[in-house]
Design a protein around this motif. Sequence first.
Motif, PDB file in Angstrom:
ATOM      1  N   GLU A 178       0.835  -1.196   0.000  1.00 57.47           N
ATOM      2  CA  GLU A 178       0.000   0.000   0.000  1.00 57.47           C
ATOM      3  C   GLU A 178       0.875   1.254   0.000  1.00 57.47           C
ATOM      4  N   PRO A 179       0.493   2.284  -0.752  1.00 61.45           N
ATOM      5  CA  PRO A 179       1.286   3.515  -0.765  1.00 61.45           C
ATOM      6  C   PRO A 179       1.227   4.234   0.582  1.00 61.45           C
ATOM      7  N   ASP A 180       2.265   5.014   0.868  1.00 62.72           N
ATOM      8  CA  ASP A 180       2.285   5.801   2.097  1.00 62.72           C
ATOM      9  C   ASP A 180       1.635   7.157   1.846  1.00 62.72           C
ATOM     10  N   SER A 181       1.923   8.136   2.682  1.00 65.37           N
ATOM     11  CA  SER A 181       1.264   9.440   2.579  1.00 65.37           C
ATOM     12  C   SER A 181       1.536  10.149   1.256  1.00 65.37           C
ATOM     13  N   HIS A 182       2.615   9.771   0.573  1.00 64.99           N
ATOM     14  CA  HIS A 182       2.913  10.380  -0.719  1.00 64.99           C
ATOM     15  C   HIS A 182       1.993   9.866  -1.829  1.00 64.99           C
ATOM     16  N   GLY A 183       1.367   8.729  -1.614  1.00 65.48           N
ATOM     17  CA  GLY A 183       0.333   8.265  -2.530  1.00 65.48           C
ATOM     18  C   GLY A 183       0.788   7.764  -3.888  1.00 65.48           C
ATOM     19  N   ASN A 184       2.132   7.564  -4.085  1.00 61.51           N
ATOM     20  CA  ASN A 184       2.612   7.070  -5.387  1.00 61.51           C
ATOM     21  C   ASN A 184       2.047   7.882  -6.556  1.00 61.51           C
ATOM     22  N   TYR A 185       2.036   9.206  -6.428  1.00 59.67           N
ATOM     23  CA  TYR A 185       1.336   9.981  -7.454  1.00 59.67           C
ATOM     24  C   TYR A 185       2.033   9.979  -8.803  1.00 59.67           C
ATOM     25  N   ALA A 186       3.325   9.725  -8.856  1.00 60.79           N
ATOM     26  CA  ALA A 186       3.963   9.586 -10.170  1.00 60.79           C
ATOM     27  C   ALA A 186       3.406   8.364 -10.902  1.00 60.79           C
ATOM     28  N   LEU A 187       3.219   7.268 -10.156  1.00 62.21           N
ATOM     29  CA  LEU A 187       2.615   6.069 -10.763  1.00 62.21           C
ATOM     30  C   LEU A 187       1.187   6.335 -11.209  1.00 62.21           C
ATOM     31  N   GLU A 188       0.436   7.041 -10.376  1.00 58.98           N
ATOM     32  CA  GLU A 188      -0.959   7.333 -10.735  1.00 58.98           C
ATOM     33  C   GLU A 188      -1.033   8.181 -11.997  1.00 58.98           C
ATOM     34  N   LEU A 189      -0.083   9.062 -12.181  1.00 55.94           N
ATOM     35  CA  LEU A 189      -0.091   9.934 -13.353  1.00 55.94           C
ATOM     36  C   LEU A 189       0.318   9.190 -14.616  1.00 55.94           C
ATOM     37  N   VAL A 190       1.305   8.287 -14.522  1.00 54.69           N
ATOM     38  CA  VAL A 190       1.687   7.543 -15.724  1.00 54.69           C
ATOM     39  C   VAL A 190       0.561   6.591 -16.130  1.00 54.69           C
ATOM     40  N   LYS A 191      -0.195   6.074 -15.161  1.00 54.28           N
ATOM     41  CA  LYS A 191      -1.349   5.225 -15.475  1.00 54.28           C
ATOM     42  C   LYS A 191      -2.402   5.990 -16.273  1.00 54.28           C
ATOM     43  N   ARG A 192      -2.403   7.308 -16.134  1.00 54.09           N
ATOM     44  CA  ARG A 192      -3.388   8.144 -16.833  1.00 54.09           C
ATOM     45  C   ARG A 192      -2.860   8.698 -18.148  1.00 54.09           C
ATOM     46  N   GLY A 193      -1.741   8.117 -18.606  1.00 55.89           N
ATOM     47  CA  GLY A 193      -1.250   8.426 -19.949  1.00 55.89           C
ATOM     48  C   GLY A 193      -0.184   9.492 -20.048  1.00 55.89           C
ATOM     49  N   PHE A 194       0.259  10.050 -18.937  1.00 54.24           N
ATOM     50  CA  PHE A 194       1.296  11.072 -18.971  1.00 54.24           C
ATOM     51  C   PHE A 194       2.691  10.452 -19.004  1.00 54.24           C
ATOM     52  N   ILE A 195       3.629  11.125 -19.641  1.00 60.97           N
ATOM     53  CA  ILE A 195       5.048  10.875 -19.398  1.00 60.97           C
ATOM     54  C   ILE A 195       5.405  11.689 -18.156  1.00 60.97           C
ATOM     55  N   VAL A 196       5.912  11.031 -17.140  1.00 65.62           N
ATOM     56  CA  VAL A 196       6.111  11.674 -15.837  1.00 65.62           C
ATOM     57  C   VAL A 196       7.597  11.698 -15.505  1.00 65.62           C
ATOM     58  N   PHE A 225     -10.344  23.153  -6.583  1.00 64.82           N
ATOM     59  CA  PHE A 225      -9.802  22.790  -5.277  1.00 64.82           C
ATOM     60  C   PHE A 225     -10.579  21.619  -4.690  1.00 64.82           C
ATOM     61  N   HIS A 226      -9.907  20.893  -3.807  1.00 67.55           N
ATOM     62  CA  HIS A 226     -10.492  19.735  -3.128  1.00 67.55           C
ATOM     63  C   HIS A 226      -9.948  19.714  -1.709  1.00 67.55           C
ATOM     64  N   LEU A 227     -10.811  19.974  -0.746  1.00 68.99           N
ATOM     65  CA  LEU A 227     -10.454  19.858   0.660  1.00 68.99           C
ATOM     66  C   LEU A 227     -11.012  18.532   1.166  1.00 68.99           C
ATOM     67  N   TYR A 228     -10.143  17.575   1.359  1.00 73.08           N
ATOM     68  CA  TYR A 228     -10.563  16.207   1.655  1.00 73.08           C
ATOM     69  C   TYR A 228     -10.334  15.858   3.121  1.00 73.08           C
ATOM     70  N   GLU A 229     -11.001  14.807   3.556  1.00 71.48           N
ATOM     71  CA  GLU A 229     -10.789  14.302   4.912  1.00 71.48           C
ATOM     72  C   GLU A 229      -9.451  13.573   4.933  1.00 71.48           C
ATOM     73  N   GLY A 230      -8.489  14.121   5.629  1.00 76.66           N
ATOM     74  CA  GLY A 230      -7.168  13.515   5.667  1.00 76.66           C
ATOM     75  C   GLY A 230      -6.171  14.457   6.298  1.00 76.66           C
ATOM     76  N   LYS A 231      -4.997  13.924   6.589  1.00 79.90           N
ATOM     77  CA  LYS A 231      -3.938  14.696   7.226  1.00 79.90           C
ATOM     78  C   LYS A 231      -2.995  15.239   6.152  1.00 79.90           C
ATOM     79  N   HIS A 232      -1.709  15.286   6.459  1.00 79.42           N
ATOM     80  CA  HIS A 232      -0.715  15.791   5.505  1.00 79.42           C
ATOM     81  C   HIS A 232      -0.365  14.647   4.559  1.00 79.42           C
ATOM     82  N   GLU A 233      -1.163  14.503   3.534  1.00 77.16           N
ATOM     83  CA  GLU A 233      -1.058  13.345   2.644  1.00 77.16           C
ATOM     84  C   GLU A 233      -1.648  13.690   1.286  1.00 77.16           C
ATOM     85  N   VAL A 234      -1.314  12.854   0.311  1.00 77.29           N
ATOM     86  CA  VAL A 234      -1.827  13.045  -1.048  1.00 77.29           C
ATOM     87  C   VAL A 234      -3.174  12.348  -1.191  1.00 77.29           C
ATOM     88  N   ASN A 235      -4.129  13.077  -1.725  1.00 81.78           N
ATOM     89  CA  ASN A 235      -5.397  12.501  -2.163  1.00 81.78           C
ATOM     90  C   ASN A 235      -5.643  13.053  -3.561  1.00 81.78           C
TER      91      ASN A 235
END
Length: 346
Positions: free
Chosen positions: A124-142, A317-327
């Motif tokens: 499972e990803p940590d607070s960083h959320g593996n956002y580079a992986l999430e972006l490449v899955k969406r078709g971007f070169i990251v 903008f998105h204010l989500y339920e969560g701490k210092h983490e990526v959503n």
Amino acid sequence: MWNPDAIMENLYLSYEQKRLAQMREESADQTRERLKQGLANSLQIGLMTKDELSPVLLERVERKDHIQERIEFGTVSGFRVPAYVLIPKGKKERSAAVLALHGHGYGSRQISGMHADGTENTGEPDSHGNYALELVKRGFIVMVPEIIGFGDRRLAEELKDGKVGNSSCQALASHLLLYGISLAGLRVQEAQRAIDYLLTREDVEGDSVGCFGFSGGALIASYAAALDERVKATVLCAFPNTFKGSIMHLRHCIDNYLPGALAYAELPDLMGLIAPRSLFIASGRQDRIFPVATTEVAIEQLKGEYTRAGAAERLGFHLYEGKHEVNGSQAYPWLVEAMSKELSGN
């Protein structure tokens, strides 16, 4: 009676009054140009000598749903930067590019689906959320550069004894200040050189990029986007706030502090320089480091900036339920749409 608290508060208020008075005497365009110049001066843009990129491919690994390249390239004053470039697997046409800037932690691997030692992380990803992986899955070169002070770019002292997750921010920032250089300024200039590299790639579509930054990476993303109009769509996660409500309210890493900033701007003023280009703010309601109350203050000011620029629809903008983490549940689809519109000319 000798505590400096009241004097420091009065100092903030006096600088705020001076800023507001100056803005009242200027046109919106004059204020914008003054803020941009002030930011460039604080970051010492141009003080360091720009190097040739001279990129080198270090390795190319096939992952489950993307190709992972490890490269290095030149930035400024002799610094060389290792970076990961994640490429969607099986995509033959050129793709939009996103610069992904990590926060405090163990560096570029932390958002790219790896452990600190470079082995693949299938948990499972940590607070960083593996956002580079999430972006490449969406078709971007990251592109994920190793930000100086983290991971492989720590000072030798921080690499001793196999330590993981510490940083060289304090030492680097302190030493650079002796040369009149801020650590934030060096990092922003290296981010701009990363953009230079991305736009040389034959598999990258267009002449602009998106940017996604988390925490300290969002600081770099915000200032780079404010000054570099090649950044057409920016996601700032767990950072947008006011200086007073965040880095002046709690003890933060020294890399957050920008020399002379309050003489000409509060943080929302600087983020407002991104307008009318697309901007998305994502922040956790329980984030103690960048509290939601002052994130909301920043958002309200940015709404005004984008409305005046005739670009209200480009601010999200998105204010989500969560701490210092990526959503990224709203940020990822927003970035896909924003970059699609940019590349189609809409």
